[in-house]
Design a protein around this motif. Sequence first.
Motif, PDB file in Angstrom:
ATOM      1  N   ILE A   7      25.761 -22.344 -77.682  1.00  0.00           N
ATOM      2  CA  ILE A   7      25.159 -23.478 -76.993  1.00  0.00           C
ATOM      3  C   ILE A   7      24.274 -22.959 -75.861  1.00  0.00           C
ATOM      4  N   ASP A   8      23.254 -23.707 -75.557  1.00  0.00           N
ATOM      5  CA  ASP A   8      22.339 -23.346 -74.475  1.00  0.00           C
ATOM      6  C   ASP A   8      22.808 -24.052 -73.209  1.00  0.00           C
ATOM      7  N   ILE A   9      23.601 -23.344 -72.416  1.00  0.00           N
ATOM      8  CA  ILE A   9      24.119 -23.972 -71.204  1.00  0.00           C
ATOM      9  C   ILE A   9      23.080 -24.027 -70.089  1.00  0.00           C
ATOM     10  N   TYR A  12      21.817 -27.319 -68.416  1.00  0.00           N
ATOM     11  CA  TYR A  12      22.734 -28.091 -67.586  1.00  0.00           C
ATOM     12  C   TYR A  12      22.679 -27.608 -66.138  1.00  0.00           C
ATOM     13  N   ALA A  20      31.330 -24.236 -68.022  1.00  0.00           N
ATOM     14  CA  ALA A  20      31.247 -23.852 -69.434  1.00  0.00           C
ATOM     15  C   ALA A  20      31.635 -22.389 -69.626  1.00  0.00           C
ATOM     16  N   THR A  24      34.865 -21.134 -71.782  1.00  0.00           N
ATOM     17  CA  THR A  24      34.641 -20.253 -72.931  1.00  0.00           C
ATOM     18  C   THR A  24      35.311 -18.895 -72.742  1.00  0.00           C
ATOM     19  N   PRO A  31      32.780 -22.899 -78.728  1.00  0.00           N
ATOM     20  CA  PRO A  31      31.487 -23.433 -78.301  1.00  0.00           C
ATOM     21  C   PRO A  31      31.363 -24.937 -78.569  1.00  0.00           C
ATOM     22  N   ALA A  32      31.898 -25.410 -79.674  1.00  0.00           N
ATOM     23  CA  ALA A  32      31.817 -26.843 -79.981  1.00  0.00           C
ATOM     24  C   ALA A  32      32.597 -27.664 -78.958  1.00  0.00           C
ATOM     25  N   GLU A  35      30.691 -27.625 -75.681  1.00  0.00           N
ATOM     26  CA  GLU A  35      29.526 -28.506 -75.800  1.00  0.00           C
ATOM     27  C   GLU A  35      29.938 -29.966 -75.639  1.00  0.00           C
ATOM     28  N   ASP A  36      31.078 -30.328 -76.211  1.00  0.00           N
ATOM     29  CA  ASP A  36      31.595 -31.696 -76.035  1.00  0.00           C
ATOM     30  C   ASP A  36      31.917 -31.971 -74.569  1.00  0.00           C
ATOM     31  N   SER A  39      28.665 -32.502 -72.751  1.00  0.00           N
ATOM     32  CA  SER A  39      28.114 -33.807 -73.099  1.00  0.00           C
ATOM     33  C   SER A  39      28.829 -34.922 -72.341  1.00  0.00           C
TER      34      SER A  39
END
Length: 92
Positions: A7-9, A12, A20, A24, A31-32, A35-36, A39
């Motif tokens: 993911i491209d943090i 943000y 993030a 991680t 990563p999913a 990402e949630d 979001s």
Amino acid sequence: MADYRPIDITVYPQIFQQFATYKTVIQGRSPATVEDYLSDLSLFFRVYKFLQMSRAVPLDEISIDDIDIPFLEHVTRTEIFAVFNYLVNERG
């Protein structure tokens, strides 16, 4: 197994990027999942600002680039509940 997709943090706010990275690297979240989280945080703070601005700007046009520790220190419990109330009752 799902395909790995980084993911491209960088899109943000800095505080979200730090969150993030912690989730991680330290907690080993996928990563999913991270990402949630990002979001959800983005939506929460857009709604927060939306309510502060008397709903004058569409949610997707509200910038959250200014979210940082000093900003977070001023968020009250009542405001948090107002965001949750909006999300439950207005957005379903």
